[in-house]
Write an enzyme that holds these catalytic residues in place. Structure first.
Site, short mmCIF file in Angstrom:
data_model
loop_
_atom_site.label_atom_id
_atom_site.label_comp_id
_atom_site.label_asym_id
_atom_site.label_seq_id
_atom_site.Cartn_x
_atom_site.Cartn_y
_atom_site.Cartn_z
N GLU A 178 37.38 -45.19 60.32
CA GLU A 178 37.88 -44.27 61.34
C GLU A 178 39.24 -44.70 61.88
OE1 GLU A 178 36.57 -42.08 65.54
OE2 GLU A 178 35.13 -43.34 64.47
N ASP B 14 23.06 -42.79 63.33
CA ASP B 14 23.84 -43.80 64.05
C ASP B 14 22.94 -44.74 64.84
OD1 ASP B 14 26.56 -44.13 63.79
OD2 ASP B 14 27.08 -42.50 65.17
N LYS C 212 23.95 -46.14 60.27
CA LYS C 212 25.36 -46.53 60.37
C LYS C 212 25.55 -47.40 61.60
CE LYS C 212 28.58 -43.61 61.82
NZ LYS C 212 29.12 -44.34 63.01
N ASP D 133 26.21 -40.83 67.22
CA ASP D 133 26.14 -41.01 68.67
C ASP D 133 27.24 -40.22 69.36
OD1 ASP D 133 28.27 -42.61 67.97
OD2 ASP D 133 27.50 -44.44 68.90
N SER D 134 28.12 -39.61 68.57
CA SER D 134 29.11 -38.67 69.10
C SER D 134 28.45 -37.53 69.84
CB SER D 134 29.97 -38.11 67.96
OG SER D 134 29.15 -37.56 66.94
N GLU E 92 28.58 -49.66 63.86
CA GLU E 92 29.96 -50.06 64.11
C GLU E 92 29.99 -51.59 64.16
OE1 GLU E 92 31.75 -48.06 67.44
OE2 GLU E 92 30.80 -46.14 66.95
#
Length: 271
Positions: free
Chosen positions: A187, A89, A118, A50-51, A120
């Site tokens: 991270e 993501d 992935k 999502d970066s 968070e």
């Protein structure tokens, strides 16, 4: 410099897990088929992060990326990359409960050729990760600095500075391993804490800004290739001055068009 192309067939979840303690995992982001095809020769894992909301679409954060955006870019990456393990993501707000998480994660498997997702996550989401794994969804748990939480935390803050926080991170990594996650993305964490996490868990730990003593590294491609001239985090090494190279090429093209140098006869069809 030796060309470190990875001679490989399509990598599977077992290939990635078996790299733990054996061979460093090379992970890089990609958001389109063009770059994914190039990176496919060198990356074990391509992360459709999502970066992209920041590095590709120039937004201020990752928060406004949604499922339709992530599915679109994951499809594109899967078109270009045929050998790398594709990790997609889950965007902010797409896994607030188990039912929603399963529904949205399934979309990556039904609508794209992604190999895993992935998320968070924090300790309160261990059961959510467990449920995803029970449904046959490969999950990488992203802990440490979590960009989706930057507003909640008042910025992007390095993790593991206190003994309590370091202990909590180790506990999270172990809990997500137990829940079925095939790997940990760690991270922005102090290197000594990252080393301890890597030592304690049996699944691969891929770091970004978390030192060298992990099982692999990931960088955002536009950071690593120098396309952001005014933004360079401490953990980013630039392997290319990409912005300058592109600017030079476009400048030459514009100059030749303005001065009627291009197209010459070499680039023209003749009757």
């Amino acid at each position: 410099m030796k060309d470190e192309k990875i001679a490989k067939k399509k990598l599977t979840i077992n290939d990635i897990k078996n790299k733990k303690g054996a061979e460093p995992i090379v992970m890089i982001t990609a958001y389109d088929a063009l770059f994914a095809k190039i990176f496919d020769d060198y990356a074990d894992v391509i992360l459709v992060g999502d970066s992209l909301n920041m590095s590709f679409n120039m937004k201020e954060s990752t928060l406004s990326a949604d499922m339709s955006t992530m599915l679109y870019h994951t499809k594109a990456v899967c078109t270009g990359a045929k050998k790398s393990f594709i990790l997609a993501d889950m965007p902010f707000g797409s896994y607030t409960n188990e039912k929603q998480a399963i529904k949205n994660a399934m979309k990556f498997f039904k609508q794209t050729n992604a190999d895993a997702v992935k998320l968070e996550v924090g300790m309160h989401q261990v059961n959510l990760v467990k449920r995803l794994c029970e449904e046959g969804i490969n999950v990488m748990a992203h802990i440490g600095l979590k960009p989706q939480f930057f507003k909640f935390e008042g910025g992007y803050k390095i993790k593991g500075k206190s003994e309590l926080e370091a202990k909590r991170l180790v506990e999270e990594a172990l809990a997500f391993e137990q829940a079925g996650a095939f790997g940990i993305l760690l991270e922005g964490t102090l290197s000594n804490v990252a080393s301890e996490i890597t030592r304690q868990v049996r699944v691969p730990v891929v770091g970004i800004g978390s030192g060298a003593d992990v099982d692999g590294q990931v960088l955002v491609w536009s950071d690593m290739l120098g396309f952001f001239e005014d933004f360079k985090p401490k953990f980013v090494k630039r392997y290319l001055d990409g912005a300058a190279l592109v600017r030079k090429g476009v400048q030459s093209y514009a100059s030749e068009v303005k001065n009627k140098i291009f197209p010459s006869e070499e680039f023209s069809y003749k009757g």
